[in-house]
Scaffold this motif. Structure first.
Motif, PDB file in Angstrom:
ATOM      1  N   GLU A 183     -24.833  81.148  50.581  1.00 36.94           N
ATOM      2  CA  GLU A 183     -26.123  80.730  50.010  1.00 36.94           C
ATOM      3  C   GLU A 183     -26.524  81.767  48.973  1.00 36.94           C
ATOM      4  OE1 GLU A 183     -29.198  79.712  52.771  1.00 36.94           O
ATOM      5  OE2 GLU A 183     -27.754  79.145  54.322  1.00 36.94           O
ATOM      6  N   TYR A 184     -26.920  81.271  47.802  1.00 37.27           N
ATOM      7  CA  TYR A 184     -27.211  82.200  46.706  1.00 37.27           C
ATOM      8  C   TYR A 184     -28.506  81.805  45.996  1.00 37.27           C
ATOM      9  CZ  TYR A 184     -26.847  84.400  42.111  1.00 37.27           C
ATOM     10  OH  TYR A 184     -27.114  85.095  40.960  1.00 37.27           O
ATOM     11  N   GLY A 185     -29.381  82.814  45.834  1.00 39.17           N
ATOM     12  CA  GLY A 185     -30.601  82.606  45.072  1.00 39.17           C
ATOM     13  C   GLY A 185     -30.436  83.167  43.677  1.00 39.17           C
ATOM     14  N   LYS A 186     -30.719  84.454  43.538  1.00 38.87           N
ATOM     15  CA  LYS A 186     -30.576  85.106  42.236  1.00 38.87           C
ATOM     16  C   LYS A 186     -30.549  86.610  42.440  1.00 38.87           C
ATOM     17  CE  LYS A 186     -32.595  85.074  37.571  1.00 38.87           C
ATOM     18  NZ  LYS A 186     -31.405  84.556  36.911  1.00 38.87           N
ATOM     19  N   LEU A 187     -29.872  87.286  41.566  1.00 40.06           N
ATOM     20  CA  LEU A 187     -29.812  88.749  41.638  1.00 40.06           C
ATOM     21  C   LEU A 187     -30.959  89.358  40.838  1.00 40.06           C
ATOM     22  CD1 LEU A 187     -26.007  89.515  41.239  1.00 40.06           C
ATOM     23  CD2 LEU A 187     -27.351  89.549  43.330  1.00 40.06           C
ATOM     24  N   PRO A 188     -31.519  90.463  41.332  1.00 39.71           N
ATOM     25  CA  PRO A 188     -32.592  91.131  40.583  1.00 39.71           C
ATOM     26  C   PRO A 188     -31.997  92.067  39.528  1.00 39.71           C
ATOM     27  CG  PRO A 188     -32.202  92.319  42.602  1.00 39.71           C
ATOM     28  CD  PRO A 188     -31.239  91.139  42.606  1.00 39.71           C
ATOM     29  N   VAL A 189     -32.857  92.756  38.850  1.00 39.95           N
ATOM     30  CA  VAL A 189     -32.433  93.828  37.956  1.00 39.95           C
ATOM     31  C   VAL A 189     -32.334  95.101  38.802  1.00 39.95           C
ATOM     32  CG1 VAL A 189     -32.997  95.201  35.928  1.00 39.95           C
ATOM     33  CG2 VAL A 189     -33.546  92.752  35.987  1.00 39.95           C
ATOM     34  N   PHE A 190     -31.114  95.579  38.960  1.00 38.80           N
ATOM     35  CA  PHE A 190     -30.902  96.711  39.863  1.00 38.80           C
ATOM     36  C   PHE A 190     -31.240  98.038  39.176  1.00 38.80           C
ATOM     37  CE2 PHE A 190     -27.949  93.483  41.522  1.00 38.80           C
ATOM     38  CZ  PHE A 190     -28.410  93.414  42.825  1.00 38.80           C
ATOM     39  N   ASN A 191     -31.914  98.889  39.966  1.00 44.49           N
ATOM     40  CA  ASN A 191     -32.275 100.214  39.473  1.00 44.49           C
ATOM     41  C   ASN A 191     -31.246 101.220  39.991  1.00 44.49           C
ATOM     42  OD1 ASN A 191     -33.634 102.360  38.338  1.00 44.49           O
ATOM     43  ND2 ASN A 191     -35.134 102.513  39.987  1.00 44.49           N
ATOM     44  N   THR A 192     -30.059 101.142  39.458  1.00 41.57           N
ATOM     45  CA  THR A 192     -28.975 102.029  39.883  1.00 41.57           C
ATOM     46  C   THR A 192     -28.075 102.324  38.692  1.00 41.57           C
ATOM     47  OG1 THR A 192     -27.130 102.296  41.407  1.00 41.57           O
ATOM     48  CG2 THR A 192     -27.565 100.069  40.608  1.00 41.57           C
ATOM     49  N   LYS A 193     -27.436 103.463  38.713  1.00 43.28           N
ATOM     50  CA  LYS A 193     -26.538 103.835  37.611  1.00 43.28           C
ATOM     51  C   LYS A 193     -25.176 103.161  37.748  1.00 43.28           C
ATOM     52  CE  LYS A 193     -28.585 108.377  36.688  1.00 43.28           C
ATOM     53  NZ  LYS A 193     -28.335 109.843  36.645  1.00 43.28           N
ATOM     54  N   SER A 194     -24.727 102.983  39.015  1.00 44.83           N
ATOM     55  CA  SER A 194     -23.409 102.399  39.244  1.00 44.83           C
ATOM     56  C   SER A 194     -23.540 101.201  40.178  1.00 44.83           C
ATOM     57  CB  SER A 194     -22.459 103.427  39.867  1.00 44.83           C
ATOM     58  OG  SER A 194     -22.290 104.538  39.015  1.00 44.83           O
ATOM     59  N   LEU A 195     -22.918 100.087  39.768  1.00 44.95           N
ATOM     60  CA  LEU A 195     -22.972  98.858  40.558  1.00 44.95           C
ATOM     61  C   LEU A 195     -21.560  98.305  40.715  1.00 44.95           C
ATOM     62  CD1 LEU A 195     -24.554  96.551  41.933  1.00 44.95           C
ATOM     63  CD2 LEU A 195     -24.711  95.467  39.665  1.00 44.95           C
ATOM     64  N   TRP A 196     -21.230  98.004  41.961  1.00 45.73           N
ATOM     65  CA  TRP A 196     -19.930  97.398  42.255  1.00 45.73           C
ATOM     66  C   TRP A 196     -20.184  96.124  43.048  1.00 45.73           C
ATOM     67  CZ3 TRP A 196     -15.665  99.902  45.821  1.00 45.73           C
ATOM     68  CH2 TRP A 196     -14.529  99.070  45.845  1.00 45.73           C
ATOM     69  N   ILE A 197     -19.675  94.989  42.522  1.00 44.66           N
ATOM     70  CA  ILE A 197     -19.873  93.688  43.174  1.00 44.66           C
ATOM     71  C   ILE A 197     -18.518  93.075  43.482  1.00 44.66           C
ATOM     72  CG2 ILE A 197     -20.849  91.370  42.983  1.00 44.66           C
ATOM     73  CD1 ILE A 197     -22.889  92.445  41.029  1.00 44.66           C
ATOM     74  N   ALA A 198     -18.291  92.762  44.762  1.00 45.69           N
ATOM     75  CA  ALA A 198     -17.134  91.966  45.161  1.00 45.69           C
ATOM     76  C   ALA A 198     -17.576  90.508  45.097  1.00 45.69           C
ATOM     77  CB  ALA A 198     -16.686  92.351  46.566  1.00 45.69           C
ATOM     78  N   LEU A 199     -17.133  89.786  44.073  1.00 48.08           N
ATOM     79  CA  LEU A 199     -17.612  88.426  43.806  1.00 48.08           C
ATOM     80  C   LEU A 199     -17.210  87.462  44.919  1.00 48.08           C
ATOM     81  CD1 LEU A 199     -16.831  88.313  40.000  1.00 48.08           C
ATOM     82  CD2 LEU A 199     -19.068  88.574  41.079  1.00 48.08           C
ATOM     83  N   PRO A 200     -17.992  86.417  45.109  1.00 48.02           N
ATOM     84  CA  PRO A 200     -17.750  85.471  46.207  1.00 48.02           C
ATOM     85  C   PRO A 200     -16.518  84.612  45.974  1.00 48.02           C
ATOM     86  CG  PRO A 200     -19.552  84.701  44.855  1.00 48.02           C
ATOM     87  CD  PRO A 200     -19.225  86.082  44.369  1.00 48.02           C
ATOM     88  N   LYS A 201     -15.909  84.211  47.083  1.00 48.45           N
ATOM     89  CA  LYS A 201     -14.760  83.322  47.018  1.00 48.45           C
ATOM     90  C   LYS A 201     -15.180  81.933  46.561  1.00 48.45           C
ATOM     91  CE  LYS A 201     -12.530  85.833  50.787  1.00 48.45           C
ATOM     92  NZ  LYS A 201     -12.058  85.762  52.199  1.00 48.45           N
TER      93      LYS A 201
END
Length: 788
Positions: A183-201
């Protein structure tokens, strides 16, 4: 989960730095504390009675399913806790309420599905990824963890509002495992210097199209497939020259060559400076590869574990694509490359890495357009001739570092080498090089790695490598420590794991500047030759890396397994000079002692007497007719001092001799034969007499000839096993007036019974009776003796 990426191309860099920093900080703080490792022990529960001083606790790779407050209650100093890869189902942060110093907590790869929150204000690193959470496991308390820098999460359902708690945190790294997203809504604007996302199957979710970057500088995307490839190209095309993204890593992306070049073109035209792709499968390069080499911000391109094939095309088009990139760093590793073209014009390359390919010696032959190249890595390829490698570098005027390890390089003495003049760091490890390699080295080399080759010694006739500071000769065939005659500036020497080892005198004499020595894990022969090596460590002139646990005796058998630090052998055993000196000193002491004893006991005098006796006996033996029988001619021989002659002539002899000649006396005045020496006459009279009477008095001990007569008579006593001595004490002799050398006389007077001349006339009769009885024997008549 992908491996940690390299320092110049990996967007996961910041997380790695944070992790290392935390580990280093904690390890520095536990210098006097405890590290407890119970990983991979098949534990079902947290061990009881853990040391209260524990600061680092590793419980990963077990079957722990439940955590309780009592498990960590007494660990007040706990700073790092690893519980990854277990079966934990529930987590209540209150169990850490007594661990106020806890900074690092890893709970990844468990079965967590519920989360009870409690503020752990000290946390800097928290990993909750790869669990069974349905919603994002974010507690309101997370917003109060002001020290939190690294956060890893996973969930099957996300909403934009899930991350509101993190809005005020200044995270350095955020990892989102969305592989099982349903189930997916929406991603926010992240306040981080480094972001790693393992994308969904589930490929229907447009995660990348919703991704907004504001302060993010490092981005890593994993599991890019099909529709997500299109979304990625759209995402990158929207970046263009806006945004702050500097590092982009794509891991496990399934795409075609056309998709790859489109992605690369979008990155080329964006603000990205470091771009890495890995695990992209197999890419078939076409004959025509259009690419727009416009001005770019890209500095480094890394392609790893992605096979680039040209079975149906001309490979020069693919080679040209990369060789003409005017960037600073290029890495293509584990890609199946067999060659790379020299750029057509001078480039800005300072770093090139083509490791783990099939490149041959022909690469960059006569290439003069890599004048800015400083680092060249060609490890794990098919290079064979060291000479060709050296000539390849001769036109690379800026080359400083080169790695050609794990190839099949060899060198023959007849070949001429020509290296780049600025090459200072060269890795030739794991090749087929022998001793001759020292005749084919850069003259200005400072760091040289020759481990895992076939080197048994360093030749004497090599050029001087005056700038060499570090030399690695581990895992070769050395049997001794090498000398430093041709590289006297050496600071670090590594000779671990060689064929055999004992101390070389040349090493001690010529390697004066070495500060660190790695010589462990060698078959040390613990003998005298090893003492100099051990003394170097004891004196602190050289730091022995791995001392003492890596330095163990292998022979002789009685010392096998003994640490060198426990091996002791005396200086005397090992020093021939010292042995000679000690021997000479002992010889001098013995000579002095013998001289003293000879002087004290008049040994020369006795030697002189033995010599005289021997000469006389030898002379008699030569003159004696063959078959002649020895016969006694006299009853007694009388020895006396001339000062006592009146008593002997007027009292002793008249009372012993009878007119019938029944007692015959040998007296020197009448029986010594003219022409013979005195000694010969004395010996002759003693031997022809049945017994010898010695008239003892103070005058006797002052006569040297009397002592001669006593000595020869006593010698005959032992020689013939007879009792032929009669001691007659005419006057008492005080012991102090007997000379020291007359110890024989003292011994005789102490052990033998002697006759004492009585002063009373009434006792004279008994005296003469005893004396006559002692010499009573029947001798042959004078006529018979004269006949014999």
């Amino acid at each position: 989960m992908a491996d940690t990426r390299s320092s110049i191309t990996n967007s996961f860099l910041s997380a790695f730095i944070i992790t290392v920093t935390i580990w280093y900080t904690i390890q520095s703080s536990v210098e006097n504390g405890f590290t407890v490792d119970y990983s991979n022990r098949f534990l079902a529960t947290v061990p009881k009675n853990l040391p209260a001083q524990t600061m680092m606790l590793n419980l990963s790779q077990n079957t722990i399913s439940e955590l309780q407050l009592s498990d960590f209650r007494n660990l007040f100093k706990l700073q790092l806790l690893i519980l990854s890869h277990n079966l934990i189902q529930e987590l209540d942060f209150s169990i850490f309420q007594y661990n106020e110093d806890l900074e690092y907590l890893d709970l990844s790869h468990n079965n967590l599905s519920t989360l009870s929150c409690h503020l752990v204000a000290s946390l800097q690193y928290l990993d909750l990824s790869y669990n069974n959470y349905t919603a994002m496991p974010i507690c309101p308390e997370f917003g109060k963890m002001s020290k939190l820098e690294h956060l890893s999460l996973s969930a099957r359902r996300i909403e934009k509002s899930d991350f509101s708690v993190l809005a005020h945190l200044q995270l350095d790294f955020l990892f989102l495992d969305l592989e099982d997203l349903s189930e997916y809504g929406k991603l926010p604007v992240f306040n981080t210097k480094s972001l790693w996302i393992a994308l969904p199957k589930n490929r229907e979710f447009s995660i990348l199209l919703d991704l907004e970057l504001s302060v993010i500088e490092h981005l890593e995307l994993s599991n890019i497939q099909d529709k997500q490839v299109h979304d990625l190209k759209t995402f990158l095309s929207n970046l263009k020259k806006s945004g702050r993204l500097l590092n982009l890593t794509l891991n496990n992306a399934q795409c075609t060559w056309e998709d790859f070049t489109d992605i690369l073109q979008n990155v080329w035209e964006s603000t990205i400076e470091y771009f890495e792709v890995s695990n992209m499968g197999s890419l078939e390069a076409p004959n025509t590869i259009p690419f727009n080499y416009t001005e770019t911000s890209l500095k480094a391109l890394t392609i790893k574990q992605t096979t680039i094939t040209t079975f149906r095309s001309d490979p020069k088009h693919m080679y040209t694509l990369f060789s003409e990139m005017n960037i600073t760093a290029l890495t293509i590793s584990d890609a199946g490359l067999i060659h790379m073209l020299c750029p057509l014009k001078p480039t800005h390359f300072t770093y090139i890495c083509f490791s783990n390919n099939s490149i041959t010696d022909s690469i960059f032959k006569d290439c003069n357009n890599l004048t800015h190249l400083e680092t060249l890595i060609l490890q794990k390829n098919k290079l064979q001739l060291l000479t060709r490698v050296s000539w390849m570098t001769s036109l690379m005027k800026s080359l400083k570092v080169m790695d050609v390890s794990q190839n099949s390089l060899r060198y023959e003495n007849s070949e001429k080498c020509h290296w780049g003049k600025n090459l200072i760091n060269l890795n030739l490890s794991a090749n087929r090089l022998s001793d001759s390699v020292f005749r084919c080295l850069p003259v200005n080399i400072q760091v040289l790695d020759l481990q895992k080759n076939q080197i048994s010694s360093i030749p004497k006739d090599i050029i001087e490598l005056s700038h060499l500071e570090e030399l690695n000769l581990a895992s070769n065939k050395l049997t001794d420590l090498p000398g430093c005659g041709q590289f006297r500036g050496l600071r670090l020497l590594n000779v671990e794991r060689n064929s055999g080892f004992f101390q070389s005198s040349e090493f001690s004499q010529s390697c004066q500047n070495i500060k660190r020595l790695k010589a462990g894990h060698n078959p040390f022969t613990c003998s005298c030759e090893l003492r100099q090596l051990i003394n170097l460590e004891k004196q602190g002139f050289v730091k022995f890396v791995g001392w003492p646990e890596s330095y163990v005796c292998s022979s002789p058998g009685v010392l096998e397994g003994t640490l060198l630090t426990d091996f002791h052998i005396s200086e005397f055993v090992c020093s021939t000079t010292l042995q000679v000196v000690v021997f000479l000193m002992i010889a001098l002491v013995l000579a002095a002692a013998v001289s003293f004893l000879c002087f004290r006991y008049d040994v020369p005098w006795y030697l002189k007497m033995i010599w005289q006796w021997t000469r006389v006996k030898h002379r008699v033996w030569k003159k004696k007719p063959e078959g002649m029988i020895d016969n006694v001619q006299f009853h007694v021989f009388i020895s006396y001092s001339e000062r006592d002659s009146d008593w002997v002539k007027n009292v002793l002899i008249p009372n012993l001799e009878k007119e019938d000649g029944s007692v015959r006396i040998c007296q020197h005045e009448r029986n010594f034969i003219a022409g013979k020496s005195i000694v010969e006459n004395i010996i002759d009279c003693i031997e022809k007499s049945y017994k010898s009477i010695f008239v003892l008095s103070p005058n006797f001990v002052q006569s040297e000839w009397c002592h001669y007569e006593l000595y020869f008579a006593h010698h005959r006593l032992f020689n013939e096993n007879a009792d032929g001595l009669i001691l007659l004490l005419l006057e008492s002799i005080p012991a102090y007036i007997i000379p020291a050398r007359y110890h024989k006389l003292k011994a005789l007077m102490a052990k033998r019974t002697y006759l004492e001349w009585p002063r009373e006339k009434s006792k004279h009769g008994l005296f003469w009776a005893n004396l006559k009885a002692s010499i009573n024997i029947k001798l042959p008549s004078s006529e018979v003796m004269e006949y014999l």
